[in-house]
Every structure is written in structure tokens, then in C-alpha cells.
Design a protein around this motif. Structure first.
Motif, PDB file in Angstrom:
ATOM      1  N   ALA A 152       5.284 -15.970  -2.910  1.00  0.00           N
ATOM      2  CA  ALA A 152       7.026 -16.923  -2.297  1.00  0.00           C
ATOM      3  C   ALA A 152       7.027 -16.989  -3.699  1.00  0.00           C
ATOM      4  N   ALA A 153       6.627 -17.272  -4.801  1.00  0.00           N
ATOM      5  CA  ALA A 153       7.008 -16.792  -6.164  1.00  0.00           C
ATOM      6  C   ALA A 153       7.392 -14.590  -6.821  1.00  0.00           C
ATOM      7  N   ARG A 154       7.199 -14.184  -5.365  1.00  0.00           N
ATOM      8  CA  ARG A 154       6.948 -12.775  -6.089  1.00  0.00           C
ATOM      9  C   ARG A 154       6.599 -12.857  -6.745  1.00  0.00           C
ATOM     10  N   ARG A 155       5.034 -12.755  -7.283  1.00  0.00           N
ATOM     11  CA  ARG A 155       5.240 -12.542  -8.891  1.00  0.00           C
ATOM     12  C   ARG A 155       3.610 -11.619  -8.239  1.00  0.00           C
ATOM     13  N   VAL A 156       4.023 -10.517  -8.541  1.00  0.00           N
ATOM     14  CA  VAL A 156       2.109  -9.544  -8.464  1.00  0.00           C
ATOM     15  C   VAL A 156       1.568  -9.760  -9.681  1.00  0.00           C
ATOM     16  N   LEU A 171      -5.964   4.107 -10.958  1.00  0.00           N
ATOM     17  CA  LEU A 171      -4.342   4.053 -10.353  1.00  0.00           C
ATOM     18  C   LEU A 171      -3.671   3.236  -9.801  1.00  0.00           C
ATOM     19  N   ARG A 172      -3.942   1.576 -10.227  1.00  0.00           N
ATOM     20  CA  ARG A 172      -3.797   0.657 -10.036  1.00  0.00           C
ATOM     21  C   ARG A 172      -2.804   0.283 -11.148  1.00  0.00           C
ATOM     22  N   ILE A 173      -3.419   0.858 -11.793  1.00  0.00           N
ATOM     23  CA  ILE A 173      -2.254   0.689 -13.619  1.00  0.00           C
ATOM     24  C   ILE A 173      -0.525   0.749 -12.297  1.00  0.00           C
ATOM     25  N   LEU A 174      -0.359   1.970 -12.189  1.00  0.00           N
ATOM     26  CA  LEU A 174       0.096   2.684 -11.347  1.00  0.00           C
ATOM     27  C   LEU A 174       1.328   1.653 -10.154  1.00  0.00           C
ATOM     28  N   ARG A 175       0.120   1.092  -9.761  1.00  0.00           N
ATOM     29  CA  ARG A 175       0.638   1.100  -8.217  1.00  0.00           C
ATOM     30  C   ARG A 175       1.010  -0.498  -9.047  1.00  0.00           C
ATOM     31  N   TYR A 176       0.854  -1.577 -10.041  1.00  0.00           N
ATOM     32  CA  TYR A 176       0.891  -2.391 -10.490  1.00  0.00           C
ATOM     33  C   TYR A 176       1.991  -2.684 -10.785  1.00  0.00           C
ATOM     34  N   PHE A 177       2.666  -1.619 -10.869  1.00  0.00           N
ATOM     35  CA  PHE A 177       4.486  -1.573 -11.667  1.00  0.00           C
ATOM     36  C   PHE A 177       4.809  -1.220 -10.629  1.00  0.00           C
ATOM     37  N   ARG A 178       4.591  -0.321  -9.556  1.00  0.00           N
ATOM     38  CA  ARG A 178       5.041  -0.273  -7.932  1.00  0.00           C
ATOM     39  C   ARG A 178       4.820  -1.609  -7.489  1.00  0.00           C
ATOM     40  N   PHE A 179       4.522  -2.121  -7.179  1.00  0.00           N
ATOM     41  CA  PHE A 179       3.876  -3.476  -6.557  1.00  0.00           C
ATOM     42  C   PHE A 179       5.548  -4.420  -6.876  1.00  0.00           C
ATOM     43  N   ALA A 180       5.286  -4.006  -8.472  1.00  0.00           N
ATOM     44  CA  ALA A 180       6.047  -5.241  -8.764  1.00  0.00           C
ATOM     45  C   ALA A 180       7.397  -5.204  -8.834  1.00  0.00           C
ATOM     46  N   ALA A 181       8.031  -3.449  -8.562  1.00  0.00           N
ATOM     47  CA  ALA A 181       9.402  -3.040  -8.335  1.00  0.00           C
ATOM     48  C   ALA A 181       9.958  -3.235  -6.750  1.00  0.00           C
ATOM     49  N   TRP A 182       8.740  -3.651  -6.148  1.00  0.00           N
ATOM     50  CA  TRP A 182       9.633  -3.530  -4.550  1.00  0.00           C
ATOM     51  C   TRP A 182       9.542  -5.330  -4.089  1.00  0.00           C
ATOM     52  N   TYR A 183       8.232  -6.069  -4.643  1.00  0.00           N
ATOM     53  CA  TYR A 183       8.116  -7.801  -4.237  1.00  0.00           C
ATOM     54  C   TYR A 183       7.913  -8.050  -5.004  1.00  0.00           C
ATOM     55  N   GLY A 184       8.341  -7.749  -6.883  1.00  0.00           N
ATOM     56  CA  GLY A 184       8.349  -8.572  -8.179  1.00  0.00           C
ATOM     57  C   GLY A 184       9.261  -9.123  -7.445  1.00  0.00           C
ATOM     58  N   ASP A 185       9.909 -10.235  -8.636  1.00  0.00           N
ATOM     59  CA  ASP A 185      11.586 -11.193  -9.001  1.00  0.00           C
ATOM     60  C   ASP A 185      10.848 -10.732 -10.681  1.00  0.00           C
ATOM     61  N   MET A 217       4.464   7.989  -8.438  1.00  0.00           N
ATOM     62  CA  MET A 217       5.482   7.195  -9.434  1.00  0.00           C
ATOM     63  C   MET A 217       6.973   7.736  -8.093  1.00  0.00           C
ATOM     64  N   LYS A 218       6.112   9.053  -7.682  1.00  0.00           N
ATOM     65  CA  LYS A 218       8.147   8.919  -6.429  1.00  0.00           C
ATOM     66  C   LYS A 218       7.890   7.491  -5.408  1.00  0.00           C
ATOM     67  N   LYS A 219       6.544   7.114  -5.206  1.00  0.00           N
ATOM     68  CA  LYS A 219       6.824   5.782  -4.654  1.00  0.00           C
ATOM     69  C   LYS A 219       7.672   4.468  -5.452  1.00  0.00           C
ATOM     70  N   LEU A 220       7.109   4.503  -6.226  1.00  0.00           N
ATOM     71  CA  LEU A 220       8.068   3.657  -6.998  1.00  0.00           C
ATOM     72  C   LEU A 220       9.319   3.805  -7.474  1.00  0.00           C
ATOM     73  N   LEU A 221       9.709   4.972  -7.679  1.00  0.00           N
ATOM     74  CA  LEU A 221      11.196   4.822  -7.602  1.00  0.00           C
ATOM     75  C   LEU A 221      11.714   5.487  -6.920  1.00  0.00           C
ATOM     76  N   SER A 222      11.079   5.049  -5.584  1.00  0.00           N
ATOM     77  CA  SER A 222      11.581   4.529  -4.196  1.00  0.00           C
ATOM     78  C   SER A 222      12.326   3.650  -4.027  1.00  0.00           C
ATOM     79  N   ALA A 223      12.058   2.494  -4.805  1.00  0.00           N
ATOM     80  CA  ALA A 223      12.641   0.420  -4.648  1.00  0.00           C
ATOM     81  C   ALA A 223      13.104   0.332  -5.051  1.00  0.00           C
ATOM     82  N   PRO A 224      14.603  -0.166  -4.098  1.00  0.00           N
ATOM     83  CA  PRO A 224      15.391  -0.483  -4.844  1.00  0.00           C
ATOM     84  C   PRO A 224      16.118  -0.567  -5.747  1.00  0.00           C
TER      85      PRO A 224
END
Length: 394
Positions: A152-156, A171-185, A217-224
Motif C-alpha cells: 500500500a505504501a509502495r515500499r520495496v 542480483l537482488r541488488i539490481l532487482r531492488y532498484f528495478r522494483f523500486a522503479a516500477w512499484y516504489g513511491d 538493467m534493461k528492465k530497470l530502464l524500461s520503467a516509466p
């Protein structure tokens, strides 16, 4: 904050007969099975659901027996790690046995099969990715109500100890930033514990394969809007480890300009905004490498908008104009995009045949280049007759 009020999720991804047939096949043999991960997360957020992943207490061989008894096809795509792909009405569903990690080395895990939902949840990366749903859509948060509060808080947030989760798989380091970009506030910032753990464990990124890094990195850079996440990635030191020399300052201006130009996310253009000029061990495809090199050729050419459109095509010309403006921190002139579009639609009216027999060999190439430059400078207004007449006067 996103309001999460539903205790059930639904949609064709879950209720379709092809999906329910897989759940029913396992249930008929006495095995519990749940939708898990991104499908549940996205459904709760009202975001599109692309894939249904299923977790079950059935061991791989029990999954195979159950689905084959129901007339479905089982493909052992990852049986050693508990995953069976079940084909129902032509669609494949990954069905994975509950697991717990026995041993990890930062890249791979040796697992044992488990019978408990909570144990399966605890081996996952982030609280928002460890949500489950029964076949009827009832949502289960095995690790407590905090999971839904995080969503609810969009907190990764990492599950349990952040450093321990990272050491299991860097790889979870990069996944953290990817999910933060897609779903974080981004306005709420980033989890301090996660950033501290990433800074402490960042050296482990060098142990990852280039293919895995490039894909993330490509998934991260594809975030809005990945700019806040890339900024945090730079501050943590992770960006320098995977893209040495990259800088993130031009990314936010570029994303703003993309919105003005009506252009959606384009990972290679954003990679260029980070200052990446060639494949820096991201294992880009040959087509991607060629596109990136061509993009930089357009940026560096010094050509005006119309000439860019003519020489590089409308899409590359637009991207070059966006990158130039972002680097300078300048607004994008809408007329520049129109000029690039106009240039891309032009066709040079003179051919080598028009210069024969007076000229031969290298003389033809030089004359064509001269005429083309003059034609572009005229705003594409000089026609074939005017160009040739001018040439013959010399």
C-alpha cells in the motif's frame, strides 16, 4: 499511498478455465496450490498481470502425476529446482514446489523442498513479491500484515535481514532498484536498511554474469520513470560497479522531455543518457549494439533536425534531439521534431547516373556529396534540374 482494501484478487489470468484446470488437477490429488508473486502483487495494485506462477506443496514428481492424470501436459523445465511447466489449453504455467534454501553462493542456490507456505515465502526477495492467492482469489500474506502495508505504501523492502538476502543472490541488488522503479513511491524515498545493505555488499555484483546484469538493467530502464532509482543506485555505488563511468544526471531531464515528445520508455536511449556509448559488458544483442552506435553517431554529428531526420530516420533523429536537449538541460523545440519528421520523408533527387559520362569513379561520389549537402542546406527545396544546372556551371 495506494489503497489496498481487497482481500481477494481476480481476473481472467486466475479465473480462466485453462488456469483453474491446473489448480484443480493438483487439488484432485490432495495438494494445495497458490498463485504467487508478481501476479498477486500486480492484481492488488490494479496493474496488468502478465504471467500466472503457481506454488504448491506437491513435489515435482507429484505435480507431474497429478496434471497428467487430469489430461494436461507436464514439461520438466526445472525439475531439479522444483519447477514443472504445465501446459493447459496451449498455455504454459510454471508450477513450483515450496522451497527453502539449503546453501547459496551469491549466484546459485541449493534448495530442499518444503511443505510450508511461510518457509517458501521467507526465501523470496521482497515483501511485496511474497504474496499468495488461493484459486478462488483469497489473498494470503504468510509473513504478516506488514506485507500488504508495504504494498500500500509502495515500499520495496527485503524480507528479513537485507544483507543476508543479498548475499544469497547478488542480483537482488539490481532487482531492488528495478522494483523500486516500477512499484516504489519515489516521494517516500528508499528503504534505508536496503540502501545500507547494498552499499555494504555491492562488491558482489562483480560475481554476476553479464547476461543477468544486462537483462536487469534493461528492465530497470524500461520503467516509466527510473530516474530516482538510478540516482539512488549511483549514490549507493552500485551503478559504478555495473556501468563504470556512467552518470545519472541527464536521465531525469531526458524522461521529462520524453513526456513532452510523447515518446514512451526506450532502454537504449536511456542507456545513452547515462553516458554509455558502447556495450560495456551488458551482453547487448548485435542489433542493440548497432542501434546504440548509430544513436551516438547522430548525437555527435552536429547535424540540424532536418538533416538528422534525412540521414538517420525519424526515430533516431528524435532520440538524438532528446539526448542533446537533456544533456544541455534545455527544453525541446517542438519545431525541431517537425523538421526531423520532414527531413525523414525526403528523397535525394540526383543519382550517379545523372552525372555520367562527364564524371567517373571517385568524381561521382564527391559530386553527389557536394550536391546532397547543398540540397539539405536549401531545406530540400532545390530540385534535380537546379542541382545539376548549378553543378555544370562550375
Amino acid at each position: 499511498m495506494t489503497e489496498i482494501t481487497a482481500d481477494r484478487v481476480g481476473g481472467d489470468w486466475l479465473s480462466a478455465p485453462r488456469a483453474q484446470a491446473v489448480f484443480a488437477a493438483l487439488a484432485d490429488q490432495g495438494f494445495a496450490a497458490y498463485a504467487v508473486g508478481g501476479c498477486v502483487r500486480n492484481a492488488l495494485l490494479g496493474a496488468p498481470v502478465e504471467d500466472l506462477d503457481i506454488a504448491t506443496e506437491a513435489r515435482p514428481e507429484e505435480t507431474v502425476a497429478a496434471v497428467e492424470a487430469a489430461g494436461l501436459k507436464a514439461v520438466p523445465t526445472g525439475a531439479d529446482h522444483g519447477t514443472i511447466t504445465v501446459v493447459s489449453e496451449g498455455e504454459g504455467f510454471e508450477v513450483t514446489t515450496f522451497r527453502a534454501d539449503v546453501e547459496t553462493d551469491g549466484r546459485h542456490a541449493r534448495v530442499r523442498f518444503s511443505k510450508t507456505l511461510e518457509e517458501d515465502a521467507r526465501r523470496r526477495d521482497f515483501t511485496i513479491n511474497a504474496l499468495y492467492a488461493r484459486p478462488d482469489g483469497q489473498v494470503i500474506a504468510p509473513l504478516g500484515a506488514g506485507q500488504l502495508e508495504d504494498l500500500a505504501a509502495r515500499r520495496v523492502r527485503f524480507i528479513g535481514d537485507a544483507e543476508a538476502r543479498i548475499r544469497e543472490d547478488y542480483l537482488r541488488i539490481l532487482r531492488y532498484f528495478r522494483f523500486a522503479a516500477w512499484y516504489g513511491d519515489p516521494e517516500a524515498g528508499f528503504d534505508p536498511e536496503a540502501l545500507a545493505a547494498i552499499a555494504a555488499e555491492g562488491a558482489g555484483l562483480t560475481r554476476l554474469s553479464k547476461e543477468r546484469v544486462g537483462a536487469e538493467m534493461k528492465k530497470l530502464l524500461s520503467a516509466p520513470d527510473p530516474a530516482p532509482a538510478l540516482g539512488a543506485m549511483a549514490q549507493s555505488g552500485a551503478l559504478a560497479r555495473v556501468l563504470p563511468g556512467a552518470v545519472s544526471e541527464s536521465l531525469a531531464p531526458l524522461i521529462h522531455l520524453e513526456g513532452q515528445a510523447g515518446s514512451g520508455p526506450e532502454p537504449l536511449r536511456r542507456l545513452a543518457a547515462l553516458g554509455v556509448r558502447a556495450d560495456v559488458d551488458l551482453r547487448l544483442s548485435k542489433a542493440e549494439q548497432k542501434h546504440l552506435a548509430r544513436l551516438w553517431e547522430a548525437v555527435d554529428s552536429g547535424a540540424g533536425p532536418a538533416a538528422l531526420g534525412y540521414r538517420f530516420g525519424e526515430a533516431l533523429a528524435r532520440d538524438a534531439l532528446l539526448l542533446r536537449a537533456a544533456a544541455l538541460g534545455m527544453p525541446l523545440d517542438p519545431e525541431a521534431l517537425s523538421e526531423a519528421t520532414h527531413g525523414a520523408r525526403q528523397s535525394f533527387p540526383v543519382s550517379a547516373r545523372d552525372l555520367m559520362p562527364e564524371r567517373q569513379g571517385a568524381e561521382i561520389g564527391a559530386a553527389l556529396a557536394e550536391l546532397e549537402a547543398r540540397w539539405i542546406a536549401s531545406g530540400f527545396t532545390l530540385d534535380r534540374a537546379a542541382l545539376l544546372a548549378n553543378l555544370r556551371k562550375k
